[in-house]
Design a protein around this motif. Structure first.
Motif, PDB file in Angstrom:
ATOM      1  N   UNK A  55      64.855  11.784  17.890  1.00 31.95           N
ATOM      2  CA  UNK A  55      64.360  11.684  19.263  1.00 31.95           C
ATOM      3  C   UNK A  55      62.858  11.960  19.311  1.00 31.95           C
ATOM      4  N   UNK A  56      62.205  11.449  20.342  1.00 33.96           N
ATOM      5  CA  UNK A  56      60.766  11.658  20.486  1.00 33.96           C
ATOM      6  C   UNK A  56      60.398  13.132  20.652  1.00 33.96           C
ATOM      7  N   UNK A  57      61.291  13.885  21.292  1.00 27.88           N
ATOM      8  CA  UNK A  57      60.981  15.279  21.593  1.00 27.88           C
ATOM      9  C   UNK A  57      62.228  16.140  21.441  1.00 27.88           C
ATOM     10  N   UNK A  58      62.000  17.422  21.207  1.00 28.47           N
ATOM     11  CA  UNK A  58      63.078  18.393  21.078  1.00 28.47           C
ATOM     12  C   UNK A  58      63.050  19.335  22.266  1.00 28.47           C
ATOM     13  N   UNK A  59      64.206  19.553  22.873  1.00 28.45           N
ATOM     14  CA  UNK A  59      64.316  20.565  23.924  1.00 28.45           C
ATOM     15  C   UNK A  59      64.581  21.916  23.278  1.00 28.45           C
ATOM     16  N   UNK A  60      64.079  22.955  23.904  1.00 21.46           N
ATOM     17  CA  UNK A  60      64.158  24.281  23.293  1.00 21.46           C
ATOM     18  C   UNK A  60      64.273  25.356  24.368  1.00 21.46           C
ATOM     19  N   UNK A  61      65.202  26.289  24.166  1.00 22.79           N
ATOM     20  CA  UNK A  61      65.284  27.500  24.988  1.00 22.79           C
ATOM     21  C   UNK A  61      64.458  28.590  24.310  1.00 22.79           C
ATOM     22  N   UNK A  62      63.826  29.408  25.126  1.00 22.11           N
ATOM     23  CA  UNK A  62      63.065  30.517  24.562  1.00 22.11           C
ATOM     24  C   UNK A  62      63.105  31.737  25.464  1.00 22.11           C
ATOM     25  N   UNK A  63      63.029  32.907  24.850  1.00 18.03           N
ATOM     26  CA  UNK A  63      62.899  34.168  25.579  1.00 18.03           C
ATOM     27  C   UNK A  63      61.713  34.929  25.021  1.00 18.03           C
ATOM     28  N   UNK A  64      60.839  35.359  25.902  1.00 17.66           N
ATOM     29  CA  UNK A  64      59.735  36.246  25.532  1.00 17.66           C
ATOM     30  C   UNK A  64      60.159  37.661  25.892  1.00 17.66           C
ATOM     31  N   UNK A  65      60.266  38.525  24.884  1.00 19.46           N
ATOM     32  CA  UNK A  65      60.738  39.888  25.104  1.00 19.46           C
ATOM     33  C   UNK A  65      59.575  40.825  25.407  1.00 19.46           C
ATOM     34  N   UNK A  66      59.829  41.753  26.295  1.00 18.13           N
ATOM     35  CA  UNK A  66      58.811  42.729  26.679  1.00 18.13           C
ATOM     36  C   UNK A  66      59.256  44.131  26.302  1.00 18.13           C
ATOM     37  N   UNK A  67      58.309  44.880  25.766  1.00 17.32           N
ATOM     38  CA  UNK A  67      58.565  46.279  25.464  1.00 17.32           C
ATOM     39  C   UNK A  67      57.315  47.080  25.819  1.00 17.32           C
ATOM     40  N   UNK A  68      57.436  48.404  25.719  1.00 12.36           N
ATOM     41  CA  UNK A  68      56.295  49.247  26.042  1.00 12.36           C
ATOM     42  C   UNK A  68      56.247  49.585  27.524  1.00 12.36           C
ATOM     43  N   UNK A  69      55.239  50.340  27.937  1.00 12.92           N
ATOM     44  CA  UNK A  69      55.140  50.763  29.336  1.00 12.92           C
ATOM     45  C   UNK A  69      54.829  49.597  30.268  1.00 12.92           C
ATOM     46  N   UNK A  70      55.275  49.713  31.510  1.00  9.28           N
ATOM     47  CA  UNK A  70      55.044  48.655  32.492  1.00  9.28           C
ATOM     48  C   UNK A  70      53.559  48.432  32.745  1.00  9.28           C
ATOM     49  N   UNK A  71      52.761  49.500  32.613  1.00  9.97           N
ATOM     50  CA  UNK A  71      51.322  49.380  32.859  1.00  9.97           C
ATOM     51  C   UNK A  71      50.614  48.603  31.756  1.00  9.97           C
ATOM     52  N   UNK A  72      51.186  48.602  30.554  1.00 16.80           N
ATOM     53  CA  UNK A  72      50.577  47.889  29.426  1.00 16.80           C
ATOM     54  C   UNK A  72      51.691  47.263  28.585  1.00 16.80           C
ATOM     55  N   UNK A  73      52.377  46.256  29.130  1.00 18.86           N
ATOM     56  CA  UNK A  73      53.521  45.678  28.411  1.00 18.86           C
ATOM     57  C   UNK A  73      53.101  44.953  27.144  1.00 18.86           C
ATOM     58  N   UNK A  74      53.970  45.006  26.146  1.00 17.92           N
ATOM     59  CA  UNK A  74      53.754  44.297  24.885  1.00 17.92           C
ATOM     60  C   UNK A  74      54.724  43.127  24.847  1.00 17.92           C
ATOM     61  N   UNK A  75      54.178  41.932  24.704  1.00 20.90           N
ATOM     62  CA  UNK A  75      54.990  40.716  24.722  1.00 20.90           C
ATOM     63  C   UNK A  75      54.606  39.854  23.525  1.00 20.90           C
ATOM     64  N   UNK A  76      55.156  40.187  22.375  1.00 20.56           N
ATOM     65  CA  UNK A  76      54.795  39.473  21.153  1.00 20.56           C
ATOM     66  C   UNK A  76      56.010  39.034  20.342  1.00 20.56           C
ATOM     67  N   UNK A  77      57.197  39.122  20.928  1.00 15.76           N
ATOM     68  CA  UNK A  77      58.407  38.714  20.219  1.00 15.76           C
ATOM     69  C   UNK A  77      59.129  37.627  21.008  1.00 15.76           C
ATOM     70  N   UNK A  78      59.549  36.586  20.290  1.00 15.69           N
ATOM     71  CA  UNK A  78      60.218  35.456  20.916  1.00 15.69           C
ATOM     72  C   UNK A  78      61.568  35.207  20.243  1.00 15.69           C
ATOM     73  N   UNK A  79      62.502  34.681  21.017  1.00 13.86           N
ATOM     74  CA  UNK A  79      63.759  34.148  20.491  1.00 13.86           C
ATOM     75  C   UNK A  79      63.848  32.688  20.903  1.00 13.86           C
ATOM     76  N   UNK A  80      64.188  31.795  19.960  1.00 17.58           N
ATOM     77  CA  UNK A  80      64.229  30.358  20.226  1.00 17.58           C
ATOM     78  C   UNK A  80      65.555  29.765  19.770  1.00 17.58           C
ATOM     79  N   UNK A  81      66.013  28.728  20.489  1.00 18.57           N
ATOM     80  CA  UNK A  81      67.109  27.881  20.027  1.00 18.57           C
ATOM     81  C   UNK A  81      66.838  26.462  20.508  1.00 18.57           C
ATOM     82  N   UNK A  82      66.908  25.526  19.582  1.00 14.92           N
ATOM     83  CA  UNK A  82      66.726  24.120  19.930  1.00 14.92           C
ATOM     84  C   UNK A  82      68.035  23.532  20.442  1.00 14.92           C
TER      85      UNK A  82
END
Length: 207
Positions: A55-82
């Motif tokens: 196919x010309x393109x792939x569909x993908x689900x993703x989640x960006x996970x958040x950790x750390x304090x709400x005032x300075x959240x860390x968002x550097x981890x992803x989960x993916x499934x095509x």
């Protein structure tokens, strides 16, 4: 509730921003309004039309996970499934189930799920699945509850996963060539430091 128990409860929660995206196997569109016959992107698309079954393109689900304090959240981890095909309710529940399995493995008991109002998020099938999932967790005393939180309509900028998609597309594109579906998926997973898993798909109908 004591401060200690509050801290323990917070540690057992996960916050994840969910979204879907399409990944094109072609180079990013040119900024000009036309293409010449010898333009690399034009020639690649001609090749795809003649001899490529992917196919010309792939569909993908993703989640960006958040950790750390709400005032300075860390968002550097992803989960993916095509996805084989496109996002629909029955595939959405498969993805939610796989995320819950992984969160349970990590010791989480609840997931604050933040997403938009796509039809396959708010459908009766998905709402029923989430309700039954939460009832099962409550009755068994184990598993991951899901607390969905819908973003305002037509407000993609409120979902922090959106910039992640933009940067990823720029990073994995092949400017003068055509990637196979598998090559594209592997590049995407490498960019986001995710494992490449089997694609989600609807079960075959029993005749």
């Amino acid at each position: 509730m004591s401060w200690v128990s509050q801290e323990k409860q917070a540690a057992n929660w996960a916050i994840g921003f969910l979204d879907e995206v399409w990944w094109s196997r072609f180079a990013l569109p040119r900024t000009r309004a036309w293409q010449t016959s010898d333009d690399p992107v034009h020639l690649v698309e001609q090749t795809w039309q003649k001899a490529d079954s992917d196919a010309k393109a792939l569909a993908c689900y993703g989640v960006l996970w958040q950790r750390g304090p709400a005032q300075a959240p860390i968002r550097d981890q992803m989960s993916l499934r095509f996805v084989d095909g496109r996002p629909v309710s029955d595939i959405t529940t498969q993805f939610l189930a796989s995320c819950c399995t992984e969160l349970e493995r990590l010791g989480k008991t609840a997931w604050l799920l933040i997403w938009d109002n796509a039809p396959w998020h708010s459908s009766k099938i998905v709402r029923t699945w989430i309700r039954e999932q939460n009832q099962k967790v409550k009755s068994k005393g184990q598993g991951v509850r899901i607390l969905p939180l819908f973003l305002p309509k037509q407000s993609p900028w409120l979902n922090p996963i959106e910039p992640k998609w933009v940067h990823g597309k720029r990073a994995v594109v092949e400017p003068n060539g055509l990637l196979s579906a598998k090559q594209l998926a592997e590049r995407i997973c490498a960019y986001y430091h995710c494992s490449y898993e089997a694609h989600l798909s609807l079960p075959a109908k029993v005749s």
